[in-house]
Design a protein around this motif. Sequence first.
Motif, PDB file in Angstrom:
ATOM      1  N   ILE A  17       0.838  -1.196   0.000  1.00 56.28           N
ATOM      2  CA  ILE A  17       0.000   0.000   0.000  1.00 56.28           C
ATOM      3  C   ILE A  17       0.875   1.249   0.000  1.00 56.28           C
ATOM      4  CG2 ILE A  17      -1.655   1.340   1.353  1.00 56.28           C
ATOM      5  CD1 ILE A  17      -2.880  -1.365   2.217  1.00 56.28           C
ATOM      6  N   GLY A  18       1.907   1.226   0.826  1.00 50.52           N
ATOM      7  CA  GLY A  18       2.827   2.361   0.881  1.00 50.52           C
ATOM      8  C   GLY A  18       3.519   2.598  -0.448  1.00 50.52           C
ATOM      9  N   TYR A  19       3.928   1.515  -1.088  1.00 51.00           N
ATOM     10  CA  TYR A  19       4.576   1.619  -2.396  1.00 51.00           C
ATOM     11  C   TYR A  19       3.607   2.196  -3.422  1.00 51.00           C
ATOM     12  CZ  TYR A  19       6.772   0.297  -6.776  1.00 51.00           C
ATOM     13  OH  TYR A  19       7.307   0.327  -8.035  1.00 51.00           O
ATOM     14  N   THR A  20       2.361   1.723  -3.404  1.00 49.52           N
ATOM     15  CA  THR A  20       1.353   2.212  -4.345  1.00 49.52           C
ATOM     16  C   THR A  20       1.097   3.694  -4.152  1.00 49.52           C
ATOM     17  OG1 THR A  20       0.323   0.029  -4.352  1.00 49.52           O
ATOM     18  CG2 THR A  20      -1.000   1.855  -5.177  1.00 49.52           C
ATOM     19  N   VAL A  21       0.959   4.109  -2.904  1.00 56.86           N
ATOM     20  CA  VAL A  21       0.723   5.525  -2.617  1.00 56.86           C
ATOM     21  C   VAL A  21       1.931   6.361  -3.057  1.00 56.86           C
ATOM     22  CG1 VAL A  21       0.366   7.203  -0.767  1.00 56.86           C
ATOM     23  CG2 VAL A  21      -0.873   5.056  -0.743  1.00 56.86           C
ATOM     24  N   THR A  22       3.124   5.853  -2.782  1.00 51.19           N
ATOM     25  CA  THR A  22       4.337   6.574  -3.189  1.00 51.19           C
ATOM     26  C   THR A  22       4.380   6.710  -4.707  1.00 51.19           C
ATOM     27  OG1 THR A  22       5.495   5.728  -1.252  1.00 51.19           O
ATOM     28  CG2 THR A  22       6.841   6.604  -3.014  1.00 51.19           C
ATOM     29  N   ARG A  23       4.012   5.656  -5.417  1.00 49.29           N
ATOM     30  CA  ARG A  23       3.987   5.713  -6.883  1.00 49.29           C
ATOM     31  C   ARG A  23       2.959   6.733  -7.378  1.00 49.29           C
ATOM     32  NH1 ARG A  23       7.340   3.419 -10.439  1.00 49.29           N
ATOM     33  NH2 ARG A  23       5.608   2.978 -11.806  1.00 49.29           N
ATOM     34  N   LEU A  24       1.820   6.824  -6.675  1.00 50.82           N
ATOM     35  CA  LEU A  24       0.777   7.760  -7.095  1.00 50.82           C
ATOM     36  C   LEU A  24       1.215   9.217  -6.925  1.00 50.82           C
ATOM     37  CD1 LEU A  24      -2.425   6.018  -5.682  1.00 50.82           C
ATOM     38  CD2 LEU A  24      -1.747   6.235  -8.078  1.00 50.82           C
ATOM     39  N   VAL A  25       1.936   9.520  -5.861  1.00 52.01           N
ATOM     40  CA  VAL A  25       2.343  10.910  -5.602  1.00 52.01           C
ATOM     41  C   VAL A  25       3.777  11.198  -6.054  1.00 52.01           C
ATOM     42  CG1 VAL A  25       0.726  11.230  -3.701  1.00 52.01           C
ATOM     43  CG2 VAL A  25       3.028  10.439  -3.219  1.00 52.01           C
ATOM     44  N   ARG A  26       4.397  10.241  -6.726  1.00 49.58           N
ATOM     45  CA  ARG A  26       5.796  10.374  -7.129  1.00 49.58           C
ATOM     46  C   ARG A  26       6.039  11.619  -7.981  1.00 49.58           C
ATOM     47  NH1 ARG A  26       7.810   5.752 -10.816  1.00 49.58           N
ATOM     48  NH2 ARG A  26       6.480   6.907 -12.227  1.00 49.58           N
ATOM     49  N   LYS A  27       5.192  11.856  -8.970  1.00 50.72           N
ATOM     50  CA  LYS A  27       5.388  13.014  -9.848  1.00 50.72           C
ATOM     51  C   LYS A  27       5.275  14.320  -9.065  1.00 50.72           C
ATOM     52  CE  LYS A  27       4.079  10.787 -14.123  1.00 50.72           C
ATOM     53  NZ  LYS A  27       3.148  10.695 -15.224  1.00 50.72           N
ATOM     54  N   TYR A  28       4.338  14.356  -8.139  1.00 48.98           N
ATOM     55  CA  TYR A  28       4.186  15.567  -7.327  1.00 48.98           C
ATOM     56  C   TYR A  28       5.385  15.741  -6.392  1.00 48.98           C
ATOM     57  CZ  TYR A  28       1.920  19.283  -4.753  1.00 48.98           C
ATOM     58  OH  TYR A  28       1.632  20.489  -4.179  1.00 48.98           O
ATOM     59  N   ILE A  29       5.891  14.639  -5.861  1.00 44.10           N
ATOM     60  CA  ILE A  29       7.096  14.697  -5.019  1.00 44.10           C
ATOM     61  C   ILE A  29       8.267  15.233  -5.844  1.00 44.10           C
ATOM     62  CG2 ILE A  29       8.837  13.287  -3.833  1.00 44.10           C
ATOM     63  CD1 ILE A  29       6.539  11.446  -2.936  1.00 44.10           C
ATOM     64  N   ASP A  30       8.429  14.721  -7.070  1.00 49.17           N
ATOM     65  CA  ASP A  30       9.505  15.174  -7.946  1.00 49.17           C
ATOM     66  C   ASP A  30       9.366  16.660  -8.281  1.00 49.17           C
ATOM     67  OD1 ASP A  30      10.458  12.595  -7.896  1.00 49.17           O
ATOM     68  OD2 ASP A  30       9.761  12.085  -9.909  1.00 49.17           O
ATOM     69  N   LYS A  31       8.137  17.079  -8.543  1.00 45.70           N
ATOM     70  CA  LYS A  31       7.877  18.486  -8.878  1.00 45.70           C
ATOM     71  C   LYS A  31       8.222  19.384  -7.691  1.00 45.70           C
ATOM     72  CE  LYS A  31       3.980  21.365 -10.377  1.00 45.70           C
ATOM     73  NZ  LYS A  31       2.547  21.348 -10.668  1.00 45.70           N
ATOM     74  N   CYS A  32       7.807  18.979  -6.497  1.00 47.82           N
ATOM     75  CA  CYS A  32       8.117  19.761  -5.294  1.00 47.82           C
ATOM     76  C   CYS A  32       9.617  19.777  -5.016  1.00 47.82           C
ATOM     77  CB  CYS A  32       7.370  19.207  -4.086  1.00 47.82           C
ATOM     78  SG  CYS A  32       5.609  19.557  -4.120  1.00 47.82           S
ATOM     79  N   ALA A  33      10.272  18.649  -5.246  1.00 43.23           N
ATOM     80  CA  ALA A  33      11.718  18.574  -5.021  1.00 43.23           C
ATOM     81  C   ALA A  33      12.456  19.497  -5.979  1.00 43.23           C
ATOM     82  CB  ALA A  33      12.204  17.137  -5.184  1.00 43.23           C
ATOM     83  N   LYS A  34      12.029  19.520  -7.229  1.00 41.38           N
ATOM     84  CA  LYS A  34      12.672  20.392  -8.210  1.00 41.38           C
ATOM     85  C   LYS A  34      12.428  21.859  -7.866  1.00 41.38           C
ATOM     86  CE  LYS A  34      13.471  20.976 -13.067  1.00 41.38           C
ATOM     87  NZ  LYS A  34      13.391  20.405 -14.368  1.00 41.38           N
TER      88      LYS A  34
END
Length: 184
Positions: free
Chosen positions: A1-18
């Motif tokens: 479940i954690g992996y799935t959630v991380t995959r779902l928000v991955r692009k937003y995490i990358d955008k925020c990191a950038k």
Amino acid sequence: IGYTVTRLVRKYIDKCAKRNYEAERKLYATQQTAVHGLKEMRIYGREASLHLSYSTDINAAKKAKQRQLTVIKLPVSFLEVVGFSTLVAVMCYLVFIQNAGMAKISGIMGFMAAAAWRALPVANRTVENLTSVRTQLPYIDKVAELIDKEKELADELTPCFEKYEGGQLSFKDGIKLEGVSFRY
């Protein structure tokens, strides 16, 4: 479940990191200008301009960092909600669907609560660490880019005294510079 959630928000995490990387880079550039150009700033009366620029940059960096820290916590928070919801769902299933007795309900719920008590913190730390690593990707990419660039320019960056006769440069009277200028 954690992996799935991380995959779902991955692009937003990358955008925020950038966004955070760019804000911190700009803030660092302003800090370097302030430190290395302090005399010039005072001479030309640009302290107010520098202060305004620095205030703007520090506020942008603070907002970007807050957004990034919030996004990092999303998968962990969601994981906790799913864990608690699972316990409630199992209890409702046992009570309403299976018409289980108190002994069976308390046994199963006790086992699941103990398992969740041990597993959720580990899962939370794992997910949080994975998302934290993702937030460092812009920095890692920049370092990798600089390493590649350094390899490309290795011959130009490293002084090669072997190209000169005698293997070393020799100075007899001095160094003469022609056509050199400097200005602010």
